[in-house]
Design an enzyme around this catalytic site. Structure first.
Site, PDB file in Angstrom:
ATOM      1  CG  ASP A   1      -1.922   1.112   1.270  1.00 38.63           C
ATOM      2  OD1 ASP A   1      -2.567   1.312   0.209  1.00 38.63           O
ATOM      3  OD2 ASP A   1      -2.088   1.775   2.298  1.00 38.63           O
TER       4      ASP A   1
ATOM      5  CD  GLU B   1       3.203   6.460  -0.842  1.00 30.62           C
ATOM      6  OE1 GLU B   1       2.364   7.325  -0.546  1.00 30.62           O
ATOM      7  OE2 GLU B   1       3.416   5.443  -0.166  1.00 30.62           O
TER       8      GLU B   1
ATOM      9  CG  HIS C   1      -0.263   5.835   1.478  1.00 34.76           C
ATOM     10  ND1 HIS C   1       0.969   6.394   1.683  1.00 34.76           N
ATOM     11  CD2 HIS C   1      -0.773   5.614   2.724  1.00 34.76           C
ATOM     12  CE1 HIS C   1       1.197   6.520   2.983  1.00 34.76           C
ATOM     13  NE2 HIS C   1       0.154   6.038   3.634  1.00 34.76           N
TER      14      HIS C   1
HETATM   15  P1  NAI Z   1       2.809   2.462  16.439  1.00 40.31           P
HETATM   16  O1  NAI Z   1       3.829   3.485  16.761  1.00 40.31           O
HETATM   17  O2  NAI Z   1       1.615   2.318  17.291  1.00 40.31           O
HETATM   18  O3  NAI Z   1       3.525   1.010  16.381  1.00 40.31           O
HETATM   19  C1  NAI Z   1       4.763   0.787  15.754  1.00 40.31           C
HETATM   20  C2  NAI Z   1       5.439  -0.370  16.470  1.00 40.31           C
HETATM   21  O4  NAI Z   1       6.638  -0.686  15.768  1.00 40.31           O
HETATM   22  C3  NAI Z   1       5.836  -0.034  17.904  1.00 40.31           C
HETATM   23  O5  NAI Z   1       5.370  -1.033  18.774  1.00 40.31           O
HETATM   24  C4  NAI Z   1       7.368  -0.007  17.859  1.00 40.31           C
HETATM   25  O6  NAI Z   1       7.970  -0.403  19.057  1.00 40.31           O
HETATM   26  C5  NAI Z   1       7.636  -0.985  16.737  1.00 40.31           C
HETATM   27  N1  NAI Z   1       8.959  -0.842  16.117  1.00 40.31           N
HETATM   28  C6  NAI Z   1       9.635   0.292  15.844  1.00 40.31           C
HETATM   29  N2  NAI Z   1      10.811  -0.007  15.265  1.00 40.31           N
HETATM   30  C7  NAI Z   1      10.855  -1.352  15.155  1.00 40.31           C
HETATM   31  C8  NAI Z   1      11.822  -2.268  14.641  1.00 40.31           C
HETATM   32  N3  NAI Z   1      12.983  -1.840  14.102  1.00 40.31           N
HETATM   33  N4  NAI Z   1      11.554  -3.601  14.712  1.00 40.31           N
HETATM   34  C9  NAI Z   1      10.380  -4.036  15.269  1.00 40.31           C
HETATM   35  N5  NAI Z   1       9.441  -3.217  15.776  1.00 40.31           N
HETATM   36  C10 NAI Z   1       9.685  -1.896  15.712  1.00 40.31           C
HETATM   37  O7  NAI Z   1       2.411   2.742  14.916  1.00 40.31           O
HETATM   38  P2  NAI Z   1       1.053   2.315  14.195  1.00 40.31           P
HETATM   39  O8  NAI Z   1       0.037   3.368  14.392  1.00 40.31           O
HETATM   40  O9  NAI Z   1       0.730   0.919  14.526  1.00 40.31           O
HETATM   41  O10 NAI Z   1       1.528   2.427  12.646  1.00 40.31           O
HETATM   42  C11 NAI Z   1       2.386   1.472  12.076  1.00 40.31           C
HETATM   43  C12 NAI Z   1       2.801   1.923  10.694  1.00 40.31           C
HETATM   44  O11 NAI Z   1       1.647   2.055   9.856  1.00 40.31           O
HETATM   45  C13 NAI Z   1       3.500   3.280  10.658  1.00 40.31           C
HETATM   46  O12 NAI Z   1       4.576   3.218   9.750  1.00 40.31           O
HETATM   47  C14 NAI Z   1       2.440   4.197  10.093  1.00 40.31           C
HETATM   48  O13 NAI Z   1       3.021   5.299   9.436  1.00 40.31           O
HETATM   49  C15 NAI Z   1       1.732   3.274   9.124  1.00 40.31           C
HETATM   50  N6  NAI Z   1       0.385   3.692   8.732  1.00 40.31           N
HETATM   51  C16 NAI Z   1       0.002   3.475   7.423  1.00 40.31           C
HETATM   52  C17 NAI Z   1      -1.257   3.847   6.992  1.00 40.31           C
HETATM   53  C18 NAI Z   1      -1.677   3.586   5.585  1.00 40.31           C
HETATM   54  O14 NAI Z   1      -2.550   4.291   5.082  1.00 40.31           O
HETATM   55  N7  NAI Z   1      -1.146   2.585   4.924  1.00 40.31           N
HETATM   56  C19 NAI Z   1      -2.187   4.540   7.890  1.00 40.31           C
HETATM   57  C20 NAI Z   1      -1.730   4.619   9.269  1.00 40.31           C
HETATM   58  C21 NAI Z   1      -0.470   4.236   9.639  1.00 40.31           C
END
Ligand code: NAI
Length: 401
Positions: free
Chosen positions: A256, A261, A284
């Protein structure tokens, strides 16, 4: 004609307008995005500005917009606003980082099933007139193992939903995370990659997650396993993934997000995975649902209305965070942004004491060059005290409730 309290740009969901009106704030709307001088004239006299990702609020606008107390970014990102310039002027900026969590998690689930059944290939074949009724390579997800990388807001929701489908859930995170349901943590990324039938990425874009999935990691995965990236485009090396899918090791992918992009719907998109078998490409849209838009509207509007009513700045992205109760009706509340230098509290206390007012509560937070102090004092009836505080050299912005 007087300016509205709130100006909402870029077709922000109507639920936001309702929340502002309920809080007693008047609302103006402009469906377009605005920047520069157009924005400056539109926000003349406006206290709160709501925008999405296309408007640009630069330092020139912030310096000139004296009445602007806070900006609500009705989206995830905040790089459309000069946050430092906003902080320097005591303008709070809020956003809504987690309101679309469920939308991303649901799309991920749909892709886990679609990849297991090769649904997009079957559909494309039929669009092209090819009837290909076969069970070969199609699987139920029940009993299969999903490996979740990044067990934060989205990863943990995927965990719950996947388990409801009868999947076995493994996860890997750099921080210790509470396992939900029967999910099991893995000690390493390698362990998760080796054991999973489908791997789904939910980590942020950081230097450590850049190409976290490359040729080595893909070769560590089971033959025929698939990979989903609905996180950030830098997390998976797409050239390595295309090679691994085309040589038959990886069985499918859903993407996605991409390293580059298109800036608009009119731009051409290209990607090394285009045309590869069992690959789902989406522009996205993981978090893009009407429900998420509504939740973002409610979330940011509630942050702005709390700020308007009590001065609370909890979850502001640029100024010190203070969580405040509603103040006593017989007290005045002084909300004072000032330069973070010694002696300001003492000056405030002197001014308040000279006015014969008693201080009932005081809260202070500092962040970088900016401090935010809130004083609940005996109600003051004239403007003298406010004028004296406004005239302090260190004052950035003053509001009295
Ligand atoms: P979050 O901050 O709640 O969770 C991210 C997790 O990744 C945390 O638990 C953190 O400890 C872990 N993490 C960080 N670095 C790491 C590594 N090197 N190895 C393993 N774990 C690691 O973030 P959330 O809200 O869950 O979002 C996750 C991703 O989804 C982000 O990149 C965000 O930008 C993306 N996203 C994409 C959307 C889309 O439209 N496709 C919409 C919303 C979010």
């Amino acid at each position: 004609m007087s300016s509205p309290d709130v100006l909402l740009l870029e077709k922000i969901h109507p639920d936001a307008e309702e929340a502002f009106v309920d809080a007693g704030l008047s609302v103006g709307r402009c469906d377009k995005s605005l920047s520069g001088n157009d924005l400056l004239s539109a926000i003349d006299g406006v206290r709160f500005l709501g925008l999405r990702s296309k408007s640009r609020v630069n330092a020139d606008v912030l310096i000139a917009a004296h009445s602007l107390e806070a900006i609500g970014c009705f989206c995830i990102g905040t790089n459309q606003v000069d946050l430092d310039a906003a902080a320097a002027g005591g303008t709070a900026v809020f956003n809504s980082p987690f309101s679309n969590t469920r939308s991303v998690a649901e799309m991920t689930l749909s892709e886990i099933i679609a990849l297991h059944r090769r649904l997009f290939d079957r559909s494309m074949q039929l669009h092209n007139g090819q009837w290909n009724k076969s069970a070969a390579g199609a699987h139920e997800v029940r009993g299969r193992t999903v490996g979740i990388v990044g067990y934060g807001h989205i990863g943990s929701q995927v965990s719950v939903l996947a388990e409801a489908l009868g999947m076995r859930v493994l996860f890997y995170d750099v921080l210790p995370r509470m396992a939900l349901g029967n999910a099991q943590p893995c000690k390493s990324l390698v362990e998760l990659l080796q054991k999973s039938d489908v791997v789904t990425m939910h980590v942020p874009a950081t230097p450590t997650t850049h190409h976290m999935i490359g040729a080595d990691e893909l070769s560590t995965m089971k033959t025929g396993a698939s990979i989903i990236n609905n996180a950030r485009g830098t997390v998976v090396d797409l050239v390595a993934l295309a090679q691994s899918i085309n040589n038959g090791h990886i069985g499918g992918a859903a993407l996605d997000v991409f390293p580059e992009e298109p800036g608009s719907n009119n731009d051409i998109f290209s990607c090394p995975l285009a045309g590869a078998p069992n690959v789902i490409l989406t522009p996205h849209v993981g978090g893009s649902t009407e429900e998420a838009q509504s939740q973002i509207a409610m979330d940011v509007a509630s942050k702005l209305t709390r700020f308007a009513a009590t001065g609370t700045t909890t979850s502001s992205v640029n100024i010190p965070e203070v969580d405040l109760p509603v103040h006593h009706p017989e007290h005045s509340r002084i909300l004072h942004f000032h330069r973070n230098v010694p002696g300001v509290l003492s000056s405030l206390h002197t001014i308040i004491a000279n006015a014969g007012a008693n201080i009932h509560a005081e809260y202070l937070q500092s962040q970088g060059d900016v401090s935010y102090v809130i004083l609940d004092i005996d109600a003051v009836k004239d403007d003298v005290l406010a004028k004296q505080i406004s005239e302090l050299d260190e004052t950035i912005r003053l509001r009295v409730l």
